[in-house]
Motif scaffolding. Sequence first.
Motif, PDB file in Angstrom:
ATOM      1  N   GLN A 175       0.830  -1.204   0.000  1.00 35.23           N
ATOM      2  CA  GLN A 175       0.000   0.000   0.000  1.00 35.23           C
ATOM      3  C   GLN A 175       0.869   1.261   0.000  1.00 35.23           C
ATOM      4  O   GLN A 175       0.531   2.254  -0.654  1.00 35.23           O
ATOM      5  CB  GLN A 175      -0.912  -0.042   1.227  1.00 35.23           C
ATOM      6  CG  GLN A 175      -2.217   0.683   1.034  1.00 35.23           C
ATOM      7  CD  GLN A 175      -3.143  -0.031   0.063  1.00 35.23           C
ATOM      8  OE1 GLN A 175      -2.922  -1.189  -0.297  1.00 35.23           O
ATOM      9  NE2 GLN A 175      -4.154   0.663  -0.394  1.00 35.23           N
TER      10      GLN A 175
ATOM     11  N   ASN B   1      -5.115   6.286  -0.527  1.00 39.07           N
ATOM     12  CA  ASN B   1      -4.396   5.044  -0.287  1.00 39.07           C
ATOM     13  C   ASN B   1      -4.407   4.653   1.183  1.00 39.07           C
ATOM     14  O   ASN B   1      -4.486   3.469   1.522  1.00 39.07           O
ATOM     15  CB  ASN B   1      -2.953   5.163  -0.794  1.00 39.07           C
ATOM     16  CG  ASN B   1      -2.840   4.794  -2.262  1.00 39.07           C
ATOM     17  OD1 ASN B   1      -2.731   3.640  -2.592  1.00 39.07           O
ATOM     18  ND2 ASN B   1      -2.926   5.773  -3.137  1.00 39.07           N
TER      19      ASN B   1
ATOM     20  N   THR C 274      -7.217  -0.462  -4.119  1.00 40.24           N
ATOM     21  CA  THR C 274      -6.278   0.622  -4.387  1.00 40.24           C
ATOM     22  C   THR C 274      -5.985   0.773  -5.875  1.00 40.24           C
ATOM     23  O   THR C 274      -5.740   1.874  -6.361  1.00 40.24           O
ATOM     24  CB  THR C 274      -4.972   0.360  -3.614  1.00 40.24           C
ATOM     25  OG1 THR C 274      -5.210   0.709  -2.260  1.00 40.24           O
ATOM     26  CG2 THR C 274      -3.833   1.177  -4.156  1.00 40.24           C
TER      27      THR C 274
END
Lengths: 468, 468, 468
Positions: free
Chosen positions: C29, C52, C133
């Motif tokens: 991430q 994010n 994401t």
Amino acid sequence: VSYVTSDEFTTVVDHLWLLICAFLVFLMQAGFAMLEVGTVRQKNAKNLMIKNIMDLAAGAFVWWAFGFAFAYGGGDYSGGPSNGFIGAQGFFFIKGYDACDDASEFCLYPIKPKYDSFAGWLFQWAFAATATTIVSGAVAERCSFLGYVIYAVFITGFIYPVVVHWIWSEYGWLSAFRNPDAPGVWIASGVVDFAGSGVVHLVGGTISLVAAYILGPRIGRFDATGKVVPIMPHNSAFVGLGTLLLWFGWFGFNSGSTLALSGGFILAAEKVAVGTTLAASGGGLAGICMCFVKDGYLDLPALCNGILGGLVGVCSAVAVAEPWACWVIGFFAGCVEFWFAIGVQKLKIDDPLDASAVHMGCGFFGLICGGLFGTRLNTDATYSADQPCGAFFPGCGGQQLGVNILGGVMIMVWCSGMAFLVFGGMRLAGILRISSKQEHEGLDVSYHGSAAYDDTMDGSGSAKYRNK
Amino acid sequence: VSYVTSDEFTTVVDHLWLLICAFLVFLMQAGFAMLEVGTVRQKNAKNLMIKNIMDLAAGAFVWWAFGFAFAYGGGDYSGGPSNGFIGAQGFFFIKGYDACDDASEFCLYPIKPKYDSFAGWLFQWAFAATATTIVSGAVAERCSFLGYVIYAVFITGFIYPVVVHWIWSEYGWLSAFRNPDAPGVWIASGVVDFAGSGVVHLVGGTISLVAAYILGPRIGRFDATGKVVPIMPHNSAFVGLGTLLLWFGWFGFNSGSTLALSGGFILAAEKVAVGTTLAASGGGLAGICMCFVKDGYLDLPALCNGILGGLVGVCSAVAVAEPWACWVIGFFAGCVEFWFAIGVQKLKIDDPLDASAVHMGCGFFGLICGGLFGTRLNTDATYSADQPCGAFFPGCGGQQLGVNILGGVMIMVWCSGMAFLVFGGMRLAGILRISSKQEHEGLDVSYHGSAAYDDTMDGSGSAKYRNK
Amino acid sequence: VSYVTSDEFTTVVDHLWLLICAFLVFLMQAGFAMLEVGTVRQKNAKNLMIKNIMDLAAGAFVWWAFGFAFAYGGGDYSGGPSNGFIGAQGFFFIKGYDACDDASEFCLYPIKPKYDSFAGWLFQWAFAATATTIVSGAVAERCSFLGYVIYAVFITGFIYPVVVHWIWSEYGWLSAFRNPDAPGVWIASGVVDFAGSGVVHLVGGTISLVAAYILGPRIGRFDATGKVVPIMPHNSAFVGLGTLLLWFGWFGFNSGSTLALSGGFILAAEKVAVGTTLAASGGGLAGICMCFVKDGYLDLPALCNGILGGLVGVCSAVAVAEPWACWVIGFFAGCVEFWFAIGVQKLKIDDPLDASAVHMGCGFFGLICGGLFGTRLNTDATYSADQPCGAFFPGCGGQQLGVNILGGVMIMVWCSGMAFLVFGGMRLAGILRISSKQEHEGLDVSYHGSAAYDDTMDGSGSAKYRNK
């Protein structure tokens, strides 16, 4: 109730350890990338990032194709001849592993000696990338991309693997892990270079120095009188982040060099992690103190390079030395780094990242320490009872120190010779260095299509990052 | 076929776990560095990076020299006296470990109780660095470097280790892990502070508040009428990256606090990882919602500080609370963080990173939750059947809540007292704060030789990053 | 001497492996964040970072509340019905685990099948965050925050879990791990999608393409004649760092998909790590070569997207293919990525991160490779003797290729259908896209209170980062 066999336990924990440490060493590449990107001028930031990523992407191919085979080939599984200079089997994993005999069991390939596992290959690949990446700092801001590709292939695929074969394979003429049945010459009991002060850093550092010398300084690095003109890092946050990522990855680099956790090696691994920490501490404190004494201020690159110098310096001895010795090694390595860098400047050699100081200076210093600070107990535990302990301690004698110095000299001879051939050849061919126009405008615009940064609102690419 | 003994298994997996988690907690330092660098103004970016790296480099020396001995010294291996206030053995690892009895076996040192392993030392060192680093945020942009060095040595080497000794050593007067044979006073069954809401964060946060108060606000932080003037973070990408690295490292911080995987502790470790995640989730959502309600927009620092508040708040209870409770703790910790920060501003105290809100506010709140949310089953599994469960649940009684609050108050008394002495003394001596001229031009130029950034083409250092 | 039972060994090493790999996937991430932040214009940098981080913070809540239950619910512990389309048990961990029967043993919950452990939940959560994401890149710089929240909840909580249930749960109608006693339809032997070329990447990529299409291009992305106008990444160092962090985390993503180390799976895990590396190598070399051939320069995004394409492409086959095949898959995936991205541009769809090319193009290509390159031996070892091997090899037949293509088509049908509903609905409701004024000034100022960067000396927020 069923119990776990020693075989399964050993395979799981030892391979797991290699995997985890390989991941950590991989992340050192991000550390090098941020350190190098941050240290150069913004006009070359993208170029450095591309080189560091290419060291992994192209390096994996080269290491798979022949690097690993040159380094560790010639094993017992092949039946072929082996020699002390270079391996020659296992290209593209061919004959590197076999199918199972018995398909009824879980098998991808039979369990092999540690170097032959995929985890071992991955760990060694990450090391190879490290050796190659070191040089990208020394030739930064002026080396052509073709030149970069050629030297990177040579280092990852040939220069570095040969040294690995000498010192870490079971056939090497300087190896402490040599199989007594291997044919050929063997020098005493081999070099004590646990995690690669010599095998990795002295290789990268020596090539760095020769490369920087052959390539010549960046335009404007020395003024008309030969005095150094400071070239400021363009992003200190990147420099610091890179150093912290390197230190983080170095835990894998050093501790992972036990290659195992079973058989008591967990105790060695954790002791190595502590020695690594103390060496970084000593190196960092030496670096920033030197800077303050000499320049009157406390600068970040001095702190960071001191830490890196300490980490490089301790690699060789970290498993055999006591924690106090690791701190001392780190501290003096930090000093070596500081003065070596100044010496290189005095010689009018321009090494933008001080790669030669960190990796050659502290790498050779580290090999010396590897011959000095091994205690009998630690050497027994991590090498063997036949390996001499360090010259610093009464009763150990000077053999290990002598062999380690010989190893360091041989590495420097081999690497500088090869570097003169590769870089000198490219210089003669006129493909090594970019034009002064390109150097002036920066590699990002010259080679990579656009500047590394853009601060416009529409993404059109602002003029301020260009230099036409 | 040979089988693995429980001894070897336990040593390998438990020490491996501590090593991995120590590496993760180490990386939190990179997280703090990026968070702090990004939050301050660019003229102090390099200063913050140097401080964060020094917390590791100098901190390792201090922790080796005496911090660890003060925290965990006085163990059974020394034969010396022990007391509930401070340890006193194991300086520089002396008497911290021994040579093997039998050199024929693999041995670097005999297997010791978990705190005495090198892996344990490394894990605790990374914790100590965390406690110290917290303060660098609160004193950012105006504290002298000498002041920084002095307070960092005191925190890493004395203030923090004493609290560790109280609550986590087997001799501490507030320890849940106290050896029943240890002499001296013992308060009930000790504080439930699994990963250090109190021991680490309340320590760092309390010192932060006192330090920020004594140091006074940055020039221009409050206008003539006493109203807060916003000072914008100079790089939001660093703020976000730092937060993600902190969350990543926090998995090691919390899960690693099981100190073991064998004996069923793997189940605790993974449950802790889930609780950590849910607390971060709750905290982050609370933070960004608060920001939206109060200010009408969705800002990054509110999200990040909410996450960090949730992570701090859950440290104490994370092993004994159920997952739902972890989310709830995180959510309310996010709220505590938000309003604590506003309260600090109302008091005209300038804490640039809101370190006191995140670590003191949520640290104390976390200790309360540690006394509220422990279930009987979880407490049995991770502490013991003698440890009281949480006051929230019928039948548990209020003892644990009372002891945890007492522990929190004692930490605040100790840390604020010591902080008044250390920071007050330095203020009186006139060495704590930089001059207004230095503050105006920034610490990077004042102390560290040059600005953190350079966007020139020749690396000459552009004027725009300076403020003379 | 006591020995370790297989039960304890298996629990410790398998759960430990899941935990470590969950941490690594978590760090992806940070990789996505830096990649996306660096690729967009600076006026939207903070927005991307917030999204994010929210994917983790809000995603953890959603995954805990219902995502995981939809994906893996309906297990043997519940006694309830199960079906091949969607799970329906274990919301908020309710009935997800139980108290111990016997409180005298260490227990937080009884040991459960691997998917039911907390470590398994954490690993799957990190995967869910990845799927979500991916889309934030495709809708970057113009999607409203409300729109983002709504679609993120739908993907993490519903669209993605349904596909997981189909292909990875033991009830799924396309699952290779299907329990033979599960009721309902089962398609042949299920899809070979080891680490999620289809389940994760094709899901995220398909939604990306539809979302980018419905949202329309950024203002100025195409000129009056329909030609693409380049929009430069604002920070190449972030792009490179993000890619390296993604590659690092991908070791956990792929190797961790063994879900175990015991029973020989360590050999699979390490082989997967090598295959992952070689695929990234092939993809990166393909990407940068394509760029050089087509554009005449060597750009960073081409290198990075090639690497990511290789990593996506190999996910499906990585456990069953030989290393050489992984390099080949990676190389062609890099080509697919390059040309897919150009095709998307030709269709006048604006995907700022090329998320559809990387994840949809290479995801579908990866599923095909999963049906082509499985050897008999590897498939036996990591799936079972009943699972067909790959169509490329004589004697394997085309069944696996057919099922994998069917799986890919069904994923695209499901995801594009759902994406049309969710994004189309929001567009009709007028809440999907920001105003052109907001787009002009950037999301950071519009939504998030201030610009992402500030280079003033007093932190007042410089005008240059705004665009009013």
